[in-house]
Write a protein that holds these residues in place. Structure first.
Motif, PDB file in Angstrom:
ATOM      1  N   UNK A   6      50.498  -1.377  84.750  1.00 53.32           N
ATOM      2  CA  UNK A   6      51.533  -1.911  85.625  1.00 53.32           C
ATOM      3  C   UNK A   6      51.638  -3.427  85.452  1.00 53.32           C
ATOM      4  N   UNK A   7      52.783  -3.941  85.891  1.00 48.41           N
ATOM      5  CA  UNK A   7      52.997  -5.388  85.824  1.00 48.41           C
ATOM      6  C   UNK A   7      54.471  -5.695  85.703  1.00 48.41           C
ATOM      7  N   UNK A   8      54.809  -6.970  85.839  1.00 56.73           N
ATOM      8  CA  UNK A   8      56.215  -7.378  85.734  1.00 56.73           C
ATOM      9  C   UNK A   8      56.729  -7.143  84.313  1.00 56.73           C
ATOM     10  N   UNK A 128      42.967   5.100  87.737  1.00 59.24           N
ATOM     11  CA  UNK A 128      42.709   3.681  87.425  1.00 59.24           C
ATOM     12  C   UNK A 128      44.043   3.053  87.061  1.00 59.24           C
ATOM     13  N   UNK A 129      44.323   1.863  87.592  1.00 61.43           N
ATOM     14  CA  UNK A 129      45.555   1.139  87.258  1.00 61.43           C
ATOM     15  C   UNK A 129      45.194  -0.253  86.764  1.00 61.43           C
ATOM     16  N   UNK A 130      45.643  -0.576  85.555  1.00 58.40           N
ATOM     17  CA  UNK A 130      45.422  -1.915  85.016  1.00 58.40           C
ATOM     18  C   UNK A 130      46.676  -2.720  85.304  1.00 58.40           C
ATOM     19  N   UNK A 131      46.495  -3.784  86.071  1.00 59.24           N
ATOM     20  CA  UNK A 131      47.626  -4.627  86.462  1.00 59.24           C
ATOM     21  C   UNK A 131      47.640  -5.881  85.605  1.00 59.24           C
ATOM     22  N   UNK A 132      48.683  -6.015  84.800  1.00 54.66           N
ATOM     23  CA  UNK A 132      48.818  -7.215  83.953  1.00 54.66           C
ATOM     24  C   UNK A 132      49.522  -8.271  84.793  1.00 54.66           C
ATOM     25  N   UNK A 133      48.750  -9.300  85.155  1.00 60.28           N
ATOM     26  CA  UNK A 133      49.197 -10.293  86.135  1.00 60.28           C
ATOM     27  C   UNK A 133      49.881 -11.466  85.434  1.00 60.28           C
ATOM     28  N   UNK A 173      42.567  -0.678  91.180  1.00 63.37           N
ATOM     29  CA  UNK A 173      43.213  -1.652  90.308  1.00 63.37           C
ATOM     30  C   UNK A 173      42.201  -2.524  89.556  1.00 63.37           C
ATOM     31  N   UNK A 174      42.539  -2.828  88.298  1.00 67.83           N
ATOM     32  CA  UNK A 174      41.832  -3.873  87.554  1.00 67.83           C
ATOM     33  C   UNK A 174      42.883  -4.902  87.154  1.00 67.83           C
ATOM     34  N   UNK A 175      42.667  -6.131  87.584  1.00 67.42           N
ATOM     35  CA  UNK A 175      43.627  -7.198  87.297  1.00 67.42           C
ATOM     36  C   UNK A 175      43.261  -7.866  85.976  1.00 67.42           C
ATOM     37  N   UNK A 176      44.267  -8.001  85.100  1.00 67.80           N
ATOM     38  CA  UNK A 176      44.061  -8.682  83.818  1.00 67.80           C
ATOM     39  C   UNK A 176      45.049  -9.843  83.737  1.00 67.80           C
ATOM     40  N   UNK A 177      44.556 -11.008  83.385  1.00 65.10           N
ATOM     41  CA  UNK A 177      45.416 -12.188  83.257  1.00 65.10           C
ATOM     42  C   UNK A 177      46.299 -12.047  82.023  1.00 65.10           C
ATOM     43  N   UNK A 178      47.576 -11.803  82.247  1.00 64.63           N
ATOM     44  CA  UNK A 178      48.513 -11.519  81.139  1.00 64.63           C
ATOM     45  C   UNK A 178      48.979 -12.787  80.430  1.00 64.63           C
ATOM     46  N   UNK A 179      48.499 -13.953  80.901  1.00 62.73           N
ATOM     47  CA  UNK A 179      48.864 -15.209  80.206  1.00 62.73           C
ATOM     48  C   UNK A 179      47.898 -15.479  79.051  1.00 62.73           C
ATOM     49  N   UNK A 186      44.285  -7.450  75.304  1.00 54.46           N
ATOM     50  CA  UNK A 186      43.986  -6.090  74.848  1.00 54.46           C
ATOM     51  C   UNK A 186      42.519  -5.736  75.107  1.00 54.46           C
ATOM     52  N   UNK A 187      41.616  -6.636  74.757  1.00 55.36           N
ATOM     53  CA  UNK A 187      40.189  -6.349  74.964  1.00 55.36           C
ATOM     54  C   UNK A 187      39.877  -6.110  76.444  1.00 55.36           C
ATOM     55  N   UNK A 188      40.522  -6.873  77.305  1.00 53.22           N
ATOM     56  CA  UNK A 188      40.261  -6.729  78.749  1.00 53.22           C
ATOM     57  C   UNK A 188      40.841  -5.412  79.285  1.00 53.22           C
ATOM     58  N   UNK A 189      42.005  -5.017  78.772  1.00 54.16           N
ATOM     59  CA  UNK A 189      42.573  -3.736  79.202  1.00 54.16           C
ATOM     60  C   UNK A 189      41.699  -2.599  78.700  1.00 54.16           C
ATOM     61  N   UNK A 190      41.268  -2.713  77.469  1.00 54.24           N
ATOM     62  CA  UNK A 190      40.400  -1.694  76.844  1.00 54.24           C
ATOM     63  C   UNK A 190      39.129  -1.529  77.672  1.00 54.24           C
TER      64      UNK A 190
END
Ligand code: ADP
Ligand code: TYD
Length: 195
Positions: A6-8, A128-133, A173-179, A186-190
């Motif tokens: 998920x994410x914008x 599990x939801x990975x949120x690309x912030x 949720x797992x928040x991943x810094x999309x910047x 990718x490594x953090x989402x993995x």
């Protein structure tokens, strides 16, 4: 297991979703899917996305119909076979995006809660939801404002809705810094999926 991304718009979901499909660590029987789907239900959603004057309540039910068919045709059968399912967008997108579009219509005191109530009796929540912030400005810039949702102002409301969803269910949720750079994201989402 059902994992959702998920994410914008522009946060990098599809980039990660595509790269996962060639990752040796991902089971070969894993099912990669997305919402809106590429079925006639998803086509109906796309027609609504393309209509700047679409009725926001009708649009909610088009997206929700696509989700219902997605569950019965794809998600539930795969989970019944104990397969990993990775969906690029899923129900949280509805809560965040249609929760934002329905704000403007002033039909509901709390549109996000209404959209969740519509789904609650029958949906299958993710495990599990990975949120690309990502900040709305960068999101609008990266996505190129290719549809009516991709404006910084609207995406700011969507982002607030995502934060509400995370506050309500922090364990999912797992928040991943999309910047971060694409490889780091990718490594953090993995790690969020496999650890
Ligand atoms: N980590 C990143 N840093 C910078 N740009 C990115 C990153 N991830 C994706 N992009 C770029 O941003 C745009 C949107 O990526 P995409 O994966 O389509 O996002 P989404 O599916 O979330 O809308 C694409 O041009 C893509 O190349
Ligand atoms: C799944 C879903 C998507 N959307 C929006 C997000 C996108 O702007 C648009 C199409 O989704 P998508 O094709 O995933 O766009 P992107 O790859 O840029 O994220 O539909 C909703 O408003 N509600 C939903 O339930």
């Amino acid at each position: 297991m059902l994992v959702t991304l998920e994410g914008l718009d522009g946060s990098g979901k599809t980039t990660v979703w595509e790269r996962l499909q060639s990752d040796d660590a991902v089971p070969s029987e894993a099912v990669f899917t997305r919402e809106p789907t590429d079925t006639w239900y998803g086509d109906a959603v796309q027609r609504s996305i393309d209509d700047d004057g679409a009725d926001s309540l009708a649009e909610l039910f088009l997206y929700t119909a696509d989700h219902a068919a997605h569950l019965s045709n794809t998600v539930r059968p795969a989970l019944d076979e104990d397969r990993l399912v990775v969906s690029d967008r899923y129900s949280d997108s509805r809560y965040a995006y249609q929760g934002a579009t329905l704000e403007a219509s002033e039909t509901f005191d709390d549109p996000l809660s209404y959209v969740r109530e519509v789904h609650a009796p029958w949906t299958r929540p993710p495990d599990r939801t990975v949120y690309l912030d990502l900040d709305p400005e960068t999101a609008a810039q990266r996505s190129g404002a290719t549809n009516k949702f991709e404006t910084a102002d609207y995406l700011s409301t969507v982002r607030d809705n995502y934060e509400r969803l995370i506050d309500a269910d922090p364990a999912r949720f797992v928040r991943v810094d999309a910047t971060a750079d694409p490889d780091t994201v990718y490594e953090r989402v993995r790690a969020a999926i496999f650890d």
